[in-house]
Design a protein around this motif. Structure first.
Motif, PDB file in Angstrom:
ATOM      1  N   ILE A 111       0.766  -1.206   0.073  1.00 14.50           N
ATOM      2  CA  ILE A 111       0.006   0.151   0.036  1.00 14.50           C
ATOM      3  C   ILE A 111       0.714   1.067   0.065  1.00 14.50           C
ATOM      4  O   ILE A 111       0.868   2.342  -0.664  1.00 14.50           O
ATOM      5  CB  ILE A 111      -1.003   0.044   1.027  1.00 14.50           C
ATOM      6  N   ALA A 112       1.902   1.357   1.096  1.00 19.49           N
ATOM      7  CA  ALA A 112       2.762   2.512   0.936  1.00 19.49           C
ATOM      8  C   ALA A 112       3.577   2.650  -0.315  1.00 19.49           C
ATOM      9  O   ALA A 112       3.433   3.659  -0.901  1.00 19.49           O
ATOM     10  CB  ALA A 112       3.735   2.343   2.087  1.00 19.49           C
ATOM     11  N   ALA A 113       3.874   1.726  -0.872  1.00 20.92           N
ATOM     12  CA  ALA A 113       4.599   1.679  -2.491  1.00 20.92           C
ATOM     13  C   ALA A 113       3.735   2.178  -3.305  1.00 20.92           C
ATOM     14  O   ALA A 113       4.219   3.144  -4.091  1.00 20.92           O
ATOM     15  CB  ALA A 113       5.083   0.308  -2.632  1.00 20.92           C
ATOM     16  N   GLN A 114       2.697   1.457  -3.489  1.00 22.52           N
ATOM     17  CA  GLN A 114       1.593   2.209  -4.484  1.00 22.52           C
ATOM     18  C   GLN A 114       1.153   3.675  -4.249  1.00 22.52           C
ATOM     19  O   GLN A 114       1.054   4.407  -5.160  1.00 22.52           O
ATOM     20  CB  GLN A 114       0.497   1.195  -4.359  1.00 22.52           C
ATOM     21  N   ALA A 115       0.996   3.907  -2.981  1.00 22.10           N
ATOM     22  CA  ALA A 115       0.646   5.252  -2.484  1.00 22.10           C
ATOM     23  C   ALA A 115       1.817   6.287  -3.055  1.00 22.10           C
ATOM     24  O   ALA A 115       1.379   7.472  -3.877  1.00 22.10           O
ATOM     25  CB  ALA A 115       0.752   5.353  -1.130  1.00 22.10           C
ATOM     26  N   ALA A 116       3.074   5.884  -2.937  1.00 19.10           N
ATOM     27  CA  ALA A 116       4.082   6.689  -3.308  1.00 19.10           C
ATOM     28  C   ALA A 116       4.117   6.811  -4.700  1.00 19.10           C
ATOM     29  O   ALA A 116       4.442   7.674  -5.454  1.00 19.10           O
ATOM     30  CB  ALA A 116       5.544   5.954  -2.985  1.00 19.10           C
ATOM     31  N   ALA A 117       3.908   5.607  -5.578  1.00 16.74           N
ATOM     32  CA  ALA A 117       3.617   5.816  -6.928  1.00 16.74           C
ATOM     33  C   ALA A 117       2.610   6.482  -7.631  1.00 16.74           C
ATOM     34  O   ALA A 117       2.983   7.335  -8.763  1.00 16.74           O
ATOM     35  CB  ALA A 117       3.766   4.463  -7.496  1.00 16.74           C
ATOM     36  N   ARG A 118       1.623   6.618  -6.868  1.00 16.08           N
ATOM     37  CA  ARG A 118       0.236   7.240  -7.598  1.00 16.08           C
ATOM     38  C   ARG A 118      -0.267   8.501  -6.918  1.00 16.08           C
ATOM     39  O   ARG A 118      -1.167   9.005  -7.363  1.00 16.08           O
ATOM     40  CB  ARG A 118      -0.966   6.236  -7.551  1.00 16.08           C
ATOM     41  N   ALA A 202       8.168   8.646   8.628  1.00 15.22           N
ATOM     42  CA  ALA A 202       9.322   8.283   7.539  1.00 15.22           C
ATOM     43  C   ALA A 202       8.419   7.771   6.409  1.00 15.22           C
ATOM     44  O   ALA A 202       8.751   7.837   5.246  1.00 15.22           O
ATOM     45  CB  ALA A 202      10.026   7.331   8.136  1.00 15.22           C
ATOM     46  N   ILE A 203       7.218   7.005   6.791  1.00 14.02           N
ATOM     47  CA  ILE A 203       6.399   6.726   5.604  1.00 14.02           C
ATOM     48  C   ILE A 203       5.802   7.842   4.953  1.00 14.02           C
ATOM     49  O   ILE A 203       5.766   7.659   3.421  1.00 14.02           O
ATOM     50  CB  ILE A 203       5.423   5.789   6.062  1.00 14.02           C
ATOM     51  N   VAL A 204       5.374   8.723   5.522  1.00 13.06           N
ATOM     52  CA  VAL A 204       4.986  10.204   4.984  1.00 13.06           C
ATOM     53  C   VAL A 204       5.911  10.701   3.905  1.00 13.06           C
ATOM     54  O   VAL A 204       5.461  11.071   2.678  1.00 13.06           O
ATOM     55  CB  VAL A 204       4.420  10.982   5.865  1.00 13.06           C
ATOM     56  N   GLU A 205       7.173  10.899   4.604  1.00 11.34           N
ATOM     57  CA  GLU A 205       8.068  11.620   3.609  1.00 11.34           C
ATOM     58  C   GLU A 205       8.596  10.918   2.263  1.00 11.34           C
ATOM     59  O   GLU A 205       8.740  11.220   1.288  1.00 11.34           O
ATOM     60  CB  GLU A 205       9.123  11.803   4.520  1.00 11.34           C
ATOM     61  N   ALA A 206       8.507   9.408   2.393  1.00 10.08           N
ATOM     62  CA  ALA A 206       8.829   8.655   1.238  1.00 10.08           C
ATOM     63  C   ALA A 206       7.650   8.680   0.088  1.00 10.08           C
ATOM     64  O   ALA A 206       7.986   8.885  -1.012  1.00 10.08           O
ATOM     65  CB  ALA A 206       9.202   7.256   1.727  1.00 10.08           C
ATOM     66  N   ILE A 207       6.571   8.772   0.751  1.00  5.48           N
ATOM     67  CA  ILE A 207       5.094   8.959  -0.431  1.00  5.48           C
ATOM     68  C   ILE A 207       5.415  10.364  -0.746  1.00  5.48           C
ATOM     69  O   ILE A 207       5.069  10.506  -2.043  1.00  5.48           O
ATOM     70  CB  ILE A 207       4.040   8.725   0.542  1.00  5.48           C
ATOM     71  N   ARG A 208       5.677  11.481   0.279  1.00  5.15           N
ATOM     72  CA  ARG A 208       5.698  12.606  -0.460  1.00  5.15           C
ATOM     73  C   ARG A 208       6.809  12.941  -1.695  1.00  5.15           C
ATOM     74  O   ARG A 208       6.794  13.422  -2.697  1.00  5.15           O
ATOM     75  CB  ARG A 208       5.910  13.776   0.625  1.00  5.15           C
ATOM     76  N   GLY A 209       7.978  11.933  -1.429  1.00  2.00           N
ATOM     77  CA  GLY A 209       9.083  12.039  -2.362  1.00  2.00           C
ATOM     78  C   GLY A 209       8.975  11.187  -3.432  1.00  2.00           C
ATOM     79  O   GLY A 209       9.741  10.929  -4.332  1.00  2.00           O
ATOM     80  N   GLU A 213      10.391   2.451  -3.196  1.00  2.56           N
ATOM     81  CA  GLU A 213      11.190   1.370  -2.445  1.00  2.56           C
ATOM     82  C   GLU A 213      11.209   2.021  -0.931  1.00  2.56           C
ATOM     83  O   GLU A 213      11.299   1.336  -0.044  1.00  2.56           O
ATOM     84  CB  GLU A 213      12.190   1.106  -2.999  1.00  2.56           C
ATOM     85  N   GLY A 214      11.427   3.275  -0.731  1.00  3.32           N
ATOM     86  CA  GLY A 214      11.462   3.793   0.561  1.00  3.32           C
ATOM     87  C   GLY A 214      10.435   3.837   1.174  1.00  3.32           C
ATOM     88  O   GLY A 214      10.483   3.600   2.515  1.00  3.32           O
ATOM     89  N   ALA A 215       9.230   3.983   0.637  1.00  2.00           N
ATOM     90  CA  ALA A 215       7.789   3.882   1.195  1.00  2.00           C
ATOM     91  C   ALA A 215       7.718   2.286   1.776  1.00  2.00           C
ATOM     92  O   ALA A 215       7.157   2.276   2.677  1.00  2.00           O
ATOM     93  CB  ALA A 215       6.730   4.426   0.336  1.00  2.00           C
ATOM     94  N   ARG A 216       8.250   1.470   0.923  1.00  3.41           N
ATOM     95  CA  ARG A 216       7.868   0.237   1.085  1.00  3.41           C
ATOM     96  C   ARG A 216       8.713  -0.339   2.232  1.00  3.41           C
ATOM     97  O   ARG A 216       8.083  -0.782   3.307  1.00  3.41           O
ATOM     98  CB  ARG A 216       8.322  -0.752  -0.241  1.00  3.41           C
ATOM     99  N   GLU A 217       9.947   0.164   2.362  1.00  7.23           N
ATOM    100  CA  GLU A 217      10.648  -0.088   3.526  1.00  7.23           C
ATOM    101  C   GLU A 217      10.364   0.503   4.666  1.00  7.23           C
ATOM    102  O   GLU A 217      10.453  -0.007   5.788  1.00  7.23           O
ATOM    103  CB  GLU A 217      12.270   0.232   3.095  1.00  7.23           C
ATOM    104  N   ALA A 218       9.876   1.642   4.480  1.00  8.47           N
ATOM    105  CA  ALA A 218       9.519   2.554   5.755  1.00  8.47           C
ATOM    106  C   ALA A 218       8.311   1.785   6.545  1.00  8.47           C
ATOM    107  O   ALA A 218       8.352   1.732   7.746  1.00  8.47           O
ATOM    108  CB  ALA A 218       9.310   3.955   5.536  1.00  8.47           C
ATOM    109  N   ALA A 219       7.350   1.245   5.754  1.00  6.72           N
ATOM    110  CA  ALA A 219       6.221   0.610   6.213  1.00  6.72           C
ATOM    111  C   ALA A 219       6.606  -0.890   6.719  1.00  6.72           C
ATOM    112  O   ALA A 219       6.142  -1.171   7.768  1.00  6.72           O
ATOM    113  CB  ALA A 219       5.158   0.312   4.997  1.00  6.72           C
ATOM    114  N   ARG A 220       7.493  -1.339   6.102  1.00  5.42           N
ATOM    115  CA  ARG A 220       7.779  -2.599   6.464  1.00  5.42           C
ATOM    116  C   ARG A 220       8.683  -2.485   7.871  1.00  5.42           C
ATOM    117  O   ARG A 220       8.382  -3.441   8.951  1.00  5.42           O
ATOM    118  CB  ARG A 220       8.831  -3.356   5.698  1.00  5.42           C
ATOM    119  N   VAL A 221       9.349  -1.645   8.270  1.00  8.00           N
ATOM    120  CA  VAL A 221      10.036  -1.129   9.327  1.00  8.00           C
ATOM    121  C   VAL A 221       9.048  -0.926  10.528  1.00  8.00           C
ATOM    122  O   VAL A 221       9.026  -1.243  11.614  1.00  8.00           O
ATOM    123  CB  VAL A 221      11.088  -0.109   9.129  1.00  8.00           C
TER     124      VAL A 221
END
Length: 235
Positions: A111-118, A202-209, A213-221
């Motif tokens: 979800i985080a990865a797709q949010a970052a992409a879209r 961290a999740i939010v900033e990865a999505i913002r940027g 992969e950063g969003a995926r990793e932040a959500a995983r952590v």
């Protein structure tokens, strides 16, 4: 080790429906087989006919059995369109709840990865507002659990995929009570609460940027640490 109940104990209807479903899933009742009458099932289970009727009705709603006018109730053999269910009454141990966290981790990372992409600008505004609401709730003395749920929903909404949102909602409902327990622990340990907020940020900033992969990793952590906090809260 003990763990608070997340829901009411299973009813007789729950138990009977589960037993009947097991008979079908394990092949002891085959497609086309006729179920015993209500009276016969009531005698076998030692319950009222009302309980049997309600249990069979649940299986009918899921398409597992069907009633034929004047003939009785028959096993359909349909398995592809059954509603997804998790028996909340079984989630009474820490291990069981951690299994749900593990399931949610798989979901949240994508979800985080797709949010970052879209994500769109309006999505980002909603995510920022949802993140701020958690801090505001905690500052006001609340546990922020409902605000946390809304935060993760805002990320799922940003994917543009409605099935992410509905599936996340389904899975998350089984973790609300457990999250309240960890939040009680976090409220006593400010460093843990800060860690939660930092993980969210961290999740939010990865999505913002739009860092997929950063969003995926932040959500995983975040979900790995959530599992650790659950375990620590129930030692």
């Amino acid at each position: 080790m003990s763990f608070p109940k997340l829901s009411s104990p299973p009813t007789l209807t729950d138990t009977v429906a589960k037993r009947l479903l097991a008979e079908i899933q394990e092949g002891r009742a085959q497609p086309g087989d006729k179920l015993p009458t209500e009276t016969a099932l009531a005698e076998q289970f030692g319950v009222s006919r009302t309980v049997i009727r309600e249990a069979v009705s649940r299986l009918r709603q899921d398409g597992i059995v069907e009633a034929r006018q004047g003939s009785g109730v028959f096993v359909t053999g349909a398995t592809g369109n059954r509603a997804l269910r998790i028996d909340a009454a079984e989630l009474r141990s820490l291990d069981a709840v951690l299994h749900i966290v593990e399931l949610r981790r798989a979901l949240e990372t994508e979800i985080a990865a797709q949010a970052a992409a879209r994500r769109k600008k309006r999505d980002m505004a909603a995510i920022d507002a949802a993140l701020a609401a958690i801090s505001e709730a905690v500052a006001a003395g609340g546990d922020g659990v409902q605000e946390d749920v809304a935060f993760h929903r805002s990320i799922a909404h940003a994917t543009g995929n409605p099935y992410f949102l509905t599936t996340l909602t389904f899975v998350s409902q089984f973790l609300v009570a457990a999250t309240r327990i960890t939040r009680g622990n976090e409220a006593r340990h400010a460093d843990q609460m800060r860690a939660v907020l930092q993980e969210h940020a961290a999740i939010v900033e990865a999505i913002r940027g739009q860092d997929v992969e950063g969003a995926r990793e932040a959500a995983r952590v975040h979900m790995i640490n959530a599992a650790k906090r659950l375990s620590l809260a129930h030692r």
